[in-house]
Design a protein around this motif. Structure first.
Motif, PDB file in Angstrom:
ATOM      1  N   LYS A  28       0.847  -1.201   0.000  1.00 31.63           N
ATOM      2  CA  LYS A  28       0.000   0.000   0.000  1.00 31.63           C
ATOM      3  C   LYS A  28       0.881   1.249   0.000  1.00 31.63           C
ATOM      4  N   GLY A  29       0.453   2.225  -0.777  1.00 32.35           N
ATOM      5  CA  GLY A  29       1.134   3.505  -0.790  1.00 32.35           C
ATOM      6  C   GLY A  29       1.973   3.715  -2.022  1.00 32.35           C
ATOM      7  N   PHE A  30       2.245   4.992  -2.332  1.00 33.98           N
ATOM      8  CA  PHE A  30       3.061   5.391  -3.469  1.00 33.98           C
ATOM      9  C   PHE A  30       2.507   4.889  -4.806  1.00 33.98           C
ATOM     10  N   GLY A  31       1.204   4.506  -4.788  1.00 36.11           N
ATOM     11  CA  GLY A  31       0.610   4.024  -6.028  1.00 36.11           C
ATOM     12  C   GLY A  31       1.304   2.795  -6.572  1.00 36.11           C
ATOM     13  N   ILE A  32       1.824   1.963  -5.678  1.00 33.39           N
ATOM     14  CA  ILE A  32       2.615   0.813  -6.085  1.00 33.39           C
ATOM     15  C   ILE A  32       1.765  -0.238  -6.759  1.00 33.39           C
ATOM     16  N   ASN A  33       2.334  -0.837  -7.771  1.00 36.39           N
ATOM     17  CA  ASN A  33       1.730  -1.995  -8.417  1.00 36.39           C
ATOM     18  C   ASN A  33       2.220  -3.227  -7.671  1.00 36.39           C
ATOM     19  N   THR A  92      13.048  -4.431  -7.730  1.00 32.57           N
ATOM     20  CA  THR A  92      12.192  -4.750  -8.869  1.00 32.57           C
ATOM     21  C   THR A  92      13.011  -4.699 -10.148  1.00 32.57           C
ATOM     22  N   PHE A  93      12.407  -5.223 -11.220  1.00 34.06           N
ATOM     23  CA  PHE A  93      13.061  -5.179 -12.521  1.00 34.06           C
ATOM     24  C   PHE A  93      12.729  -3.901 -13.288  1.00 34.06           C
ATOM     25  N   LEU A  94      11.755  -3.130 -12.790  1.00 30.20           N
ATOM     26  CA  LEU A  94      11.307  -1.982 -13.569  1.00 30.20           C
ATOM     27  C   LEU A  94      11.273  -0.673 -12.789  1.00 30.20           C
ATOM     28  N   ASN A  95      11.189  -0.742 -11.464  1.00 29.73           N
ATOM     29  CA  ASN A  95      10.950   0.472 -10.682  1.00 29.73           C
ATOM     30  C   ASN A  95      11.922   0.658  -9.517  1.00 29.73           C
ATOM     31  N   GLY A  96      13.128   0.186  -9.655  1.00 26.68           N
ATOM     32  CA  GLY A  96      14.097   0.401  -8.593  1.00 26.68           C
ATOM     33  C   GLY A  96      13.790  -0.439  -7.368  1.00 26.68           C
ATOM     34  N   GLU A 115       9.034   4.251   0.999  1.00 26.68           N
ATOM     35  CA  GLU A 115       9.862   5.002   0.067  1.00 26.68           C
ATOM     36  C   GLU A 115      10.055   4.201  -1.207  1.00 26.68           C
ATOM     37  N   ASN A 116      10.146   4.914  -2.296  1.00 31.41           N
ATOM     38  CA  ASN A 116      10.521   4.310  -3.576  1.00 31.41           C
ATOM     39  C   ASN A 116      11.781   5.022  -4.066  1.00 31.41           C
TER      40      ASN A 116
END
Length: 951
Positions: free
Chosen positions: A224-229, A249-253, A265-266
């Motif tokens: 939940k949060g940061f609009g995470i998929n 992840t392979f696409l979003n750090g 945090e992302n």
């Protein structure tokens, strides 16, 4: 280096590009050994980083390494296409690969990439696409499958994903189904497993999100949060020491989540990563994070206790003051004052980046005074209310504020300003102006109040001032009053006491003597440091600035100085400020924003430092690694010290200390025992060359220290250099033999020389005897000759006497001849007289003439006698002349005789009764008869005949 910005505290991220580590682009798995080195499964082999140097170790067949793992035996197990084995240090410390492929049955020695290497106890498992190899007790067992999709651990059990059977667990040397394939989602693919709690493991997948494995069942962990998929491709997960997790992840750090799945945090490319395709993630021993990327390697300093507070809204303004007030963190900068809401976050560097401005322009200082937050600005005093600045007094610029007590206990506020100190009464409603404290008009940027209500101010260039409650004038203190100088004196209040920070340490006021003196309380801690700033925190620690460096005197035990070199040359010089809230939050003003120090973490991170000798190379030989740095211990045993030939007496040493988040602060000191006399000065350089070392035994020692003055133990490498061949033992034996041979030869030569000398002496003695005999004979001969010579001399003397006698006779004869000539002339004269008289000559006269003629006959006889004597004296000269030259007459013989007697022409003329002219004519005629050449003198000719006769 890039910086992330989700929180106000900027986390440092270090990017290592392919050109730095000089290997393949992709990095698949990461591990760390006991010595702190980092290992990366790289497209071109195993990549090793020790904090200072990168080194690549390819597999023998140069295939891609996608996984690696340390076994219980400390060996690094790896695999590639058609190759499995392990790296282990050789005796010389070089990391060498040992293949165990030959243990695989020949039918199974062809296989694809090794995607996973997992250890279980002492056993090691390797997963390829359709085979799992179990290496145990130097034997390999092969487990076949149509497709092995994953191999990993769930706590202490080994699990795998069989494409046909589902999730299986390894028990009793066999794979048993844990979760059947039909119970798994379609296309289910696990990428990693890691510990979550005591009973569950965190599982990452490529499309089914995060799962928790408990027993034999999966359950989802929603994010939940940061609009995470929540169903994107996850590649791995690690747990941080604060109880949160990092998910790659392979696409979003990477994402930071808590145990409930809340995204904190992302971190992606805009926050500092080189790229967002993260193949692997690993938390090292320092609780910092390494990322193996699709192109490069990143280091994220998650456990770094020092963070930069400089969000973009600050516009790089310089940080002048900070204050925590009513759940807001207020930060005063050169371009404005900003406010950040404070939630329950323990470490305020993790406050969300929600800073907003509440005032613009220069703000010098923020002070919480009672229930008020006051701001000193260039245009007056302001009180911060809500989100705005409310003017209080604006007659000039104000620096800072200090509470004090007036008469009757009235609460007052001493405000240092551009032109002195002004007093305000602190009433509940407002601050009431009470005018200037005294006739003091210097800038009062440094201000404190002591227990006696004396106001102390200092000016960096003019001295220290005291304003007493009952005095209208300020008293000045400078060098004459005990301070080391009138310059660079700064007044502060620490440990309840007003002190002066000076160029020579901390000074305190002695009221009895009305002078300053070095403070005994602080002398042992600070000594004579040149201190510009002091600030005490709530724990009694004293933060101070020396030069442009920040440090803290820690009073949690025995006072100890801890330096903070991360902030060297970063603090705001001239306007230093430290705002300590608690042990987790220390704010320091810098040239751009602020720095936040979590001092509790900072101290916790002070762990034993270790120095390692990483490589030793022989300089004079290409590719000549003497020691590879991979020994089990940091030290090499002196018992196994290698002995080097003298030609290899130039060595290069590499060393490092694996403190990755603080590598720039590590310094080294080295000593070559047997060559250096003392340890080198501390330096950040991590290599050393020694050239042309003399023969001998050596120990290279190195130690490291970091900014905590935390010094490591000494790493040692012992070696020796053999002497050159001409100084070796065999050479000395040869020298001894040669010397002995030479001595023996010398002895023989001396013996022969002695014999020869004796022989020579005999010969010499014989020769001497012979010589003496010859000498005796010679002396005898000399004696005889002397006797003969004496006899000859006697004869010569006799002959000489005879010659002298004859000569005297010749002289007498010559004299007689002259007399006779005179007689004849006299007779001639007489006759001429008679002739002239014409008279008859008397008989008496005739008798007289006869008598004279008789005398003339005697004269002729005397000439005959003269010629005889002359011949006797002159060896028959006249006779020889007559014989040789018969034509010579008697008169000419006389001339010859007179010439030999060396008579002059005049004398000859008298003897011969002729004129001098007649003598000359006679001489001429004689030359003609004697046939004398014109060039020869007549006398010389005659003398030569006489000399010839005398021989």
């Amino acid at each position: 280096m890039a910086l992330s910005q989700t929180y106000i505290g900027q986390r440092k991220t270090v990017n290592y590009e392919k050109k730095q580590y000089n290997a393949g682009t992709q990095n698949w798995k990461i591990r760390q050994d006991d010595q702190g080195r980092m290992y990366f499964a790289n497209n071109e082999g195993v990549l090793v980083f020790d904090g200072a140097y990168w080194q690549l170790y390819p597999l023998p067949n140069k295939t891609i390494v996608r996984s690696l793992e340390f076994g219980a035996d400390k060996k690094l197990y790896v695999g590639g296409q058609d190759e499995i084995g392990y790296f282990v240090p050789a005796k010389n410390g070089q990391l060498t690969f040992t293949s165990i492929k030959n243990l695989i049955p020949k039918a199974d020695q062809k296989f694809s990439d090794i995607w996973d290497v997992v250890t279980l106890g002492k056993d090691v498992f390797f997963r390829s696409q359709n085979k799992i190899f179990k290496y145990s007790n130097n034997k390999i067992t092969v487990y076949q499958s149509f497709s092995w999709l994953f191999l990993g651990k769930d706590h202490n059990r080994l699990i795998a994903h069989d494409a046909q059977k589902g999730i299986v667990v390894y028990r009793n040397n066999a794979w048993q189904t844990l979760i059947a394939n039909n119970e798994l989602p379609k296309g289910f693919y696990i990428t990693s497993t890691s510990g979550f709690d005591n009973n569950q493991s965190l599982v990452t997948t490529t499309k089914d999100g995060l799962l928790l494995l408990s027993g034999n069942a999966f359950k989802p962990l929603p994010l939940k949060g940061f609009g995470i998929n929540g169903y994107q491709q996850f590649s791995g997960a690690v747990r941080l020491n604060n109880g949160t997790y990092l998910i790659s992840t392979f696409l979003n750090g990477i994402y930071q989540i808590d145990k409930s799945g809340n995204v904190i945090e992302n971190i992606g490319k805009k926050e500092g990563l080189q790229n967002v395709n993260v193949h692997s993630i690993y938390a090292d021993a320092g609780n910092n994070v390494w990322l193996g990327l699709d192109n490069g390697i990143d280091f994220v300093a998650y456990n770094n206790a020092v963070r930069h507070i400089n969000p973009s809204v600050f516009n790089d303004g310089a940080g002048f003051s900070a204050a925590l007030f009513k759940n807001n963190l207020n930060l005063a900068l050169s371009n404005g004052t900003y406010r950040v809401p404070v939630d329950g976050t323990k470490d305020l560097s993790y406050l969300k980046n929600e800073a907003r401005p509440i005032a613009y322009g220069q703000t010098w200082h923020l002070d919480v005074v009672g229930s008020r937050l006051l701001a000193g600005k260039d245009d007056g005093i302001f009180e911060v209310e809500q989100d705005k600045f409310v003017p209080v007094f604006n007659n000039t610029g104000y620096w800072l504020f200090r509470p004090m007590t007036g008469k009757g206990g009235t609460p007052l506020l001493a405000a240092g300003n551009y032109y002195g100190v002004r007093l305000f009464e602190d009433t509940p409603a407002k601050l009431a102006d009470k005018g200037d404290a005294a006739k003091f008009y210097e800038s009062a940027r440094f201000l404190e109040v002591d227990k006696q209500n004396n106001i102390w101010a200092s000016h960096p260039y003019r001295g220290v001032y005291k304003i007493s409650p009952n005095d209208s004038m300020a008293k000045t203190y400078a060098k004459e009053q005990g301070l080391p100088s009138a310059l660079n004196n700064f007044v502060f209040k620490i440990k309840g006491q007003v002190v002066i920070a000076t160029e020579k340490g901390i000074y305190e006021y002695n009221a009895t003597a009305d002078r300053f003196r070095p403070s005994p309380q602080f002398k042992d801690v600070f000594g004579t440091r040149s201190i510009r700033y002091l600030q005490e925190d709530a724990s009694g620690n004293i933060w101070f600035v020396e030069g442009k460096s920040l440090a803290v005197a820690d009073y949690s035990g025995k006072p100890t100085i801890i330096n903070i070199p991360e902030l060297d040359n970063q603090i705001l010089s001239g306007f230093e400020n430290v705002y300590p809230i608690d042990a987790n939050n220390i704010f320091v003003g810098s040239e751009n924003g602020f720095y936040h120090i979590n001092y509790a973490t900072y101290k916790h991170n002070i762990r034993p430092l270790t120095a390692y000798i990483r490589k030793i190379k022989i300089i004079s030989v290409k590719d000549s690694t003497l020691y590879g740095g991979f020994a089990t211990n940091a030290s090499k045993s002196t018992n196994n010290a290698p002995a080097l030939g003298y030609a290899y007496n130039s060595l290069h040493f590499d060393y490092s200390s694996p403190v990755f988040e603080e590598q720039s602060n590590v310094e080294y000191s080295y000593l070559l025992e047997g060559f250096d006399e003392q340890w080198s000065a501390w330096s950040k350089k991590s290599e050393k060359d020694y050239t042309n070392l003399p023969a001998g035994n050596y120990k290279f020692k190195v130690k490291a220290r970091n900014h905590h003055n935390n010094e490591s133990s000494v790493a040692v490498y012992a070696f020796s250099i053999n002497p050159p061949w001409y100084q070796s033992t065999w050479a000395y034996l040869v020298y001894i033999c040669l010397i002995a041979g030479a001595l023996y030869y010398f002895y023989l030569w001396q013996e022969r020389r002695h014999l020869a000398r004796q022989q020579q002496q005999l010969i010499l003695q014989q020769q001497k005897n012979e010589e003496e005999q010859r000498q005796t004979a010679y002396l005898h001969q000399l004696e005889l000759e002397r006797s003969e010579k004496e006899l000859a001399n006697l004869k010569n003397e006799k002959l000489q006497s005879e010659i002298e006698y004859k000569t005297s006779e010749l002289a007498a004869s010559g004299l007689n001849l002259v007399q006779k000539k005179e007689f004849l002339l006299k007779l001639k004269d007489e006759l001429q007289k008679l002739q002239k008289s014409g008279d008859v000559v008397p008989s008496s006269e005739i008798k007289k003439i006869l008598r004279l003629l008789n005398e003339e006959h005697n004269i002729n006889e005397e000439w005959e006698q003269f010629s005889v004597h002359f011949d006797k004296v002159h060896a028959g000269f006249l006779t020889v002349v007559k014989e040789r030259y018969p034509t010579v007459n008697q008169q000419e013989l006389k001339l010859c005789a007179y010439l030999i007697m060396n008579l002059s022409s005049k004398e000859i003329a008298q003897l011969m009764a002729i004129s001098v002219r007649g003598v000359e004519i006679s001489r001429y005629r004689l030359r003609k008869k004697l046939q004398i050449p014109t060039e020869m003198n007549l006398f010389e000719f005659l003398f030569n005949i006489q000399r010839e006769l005398m021989k």
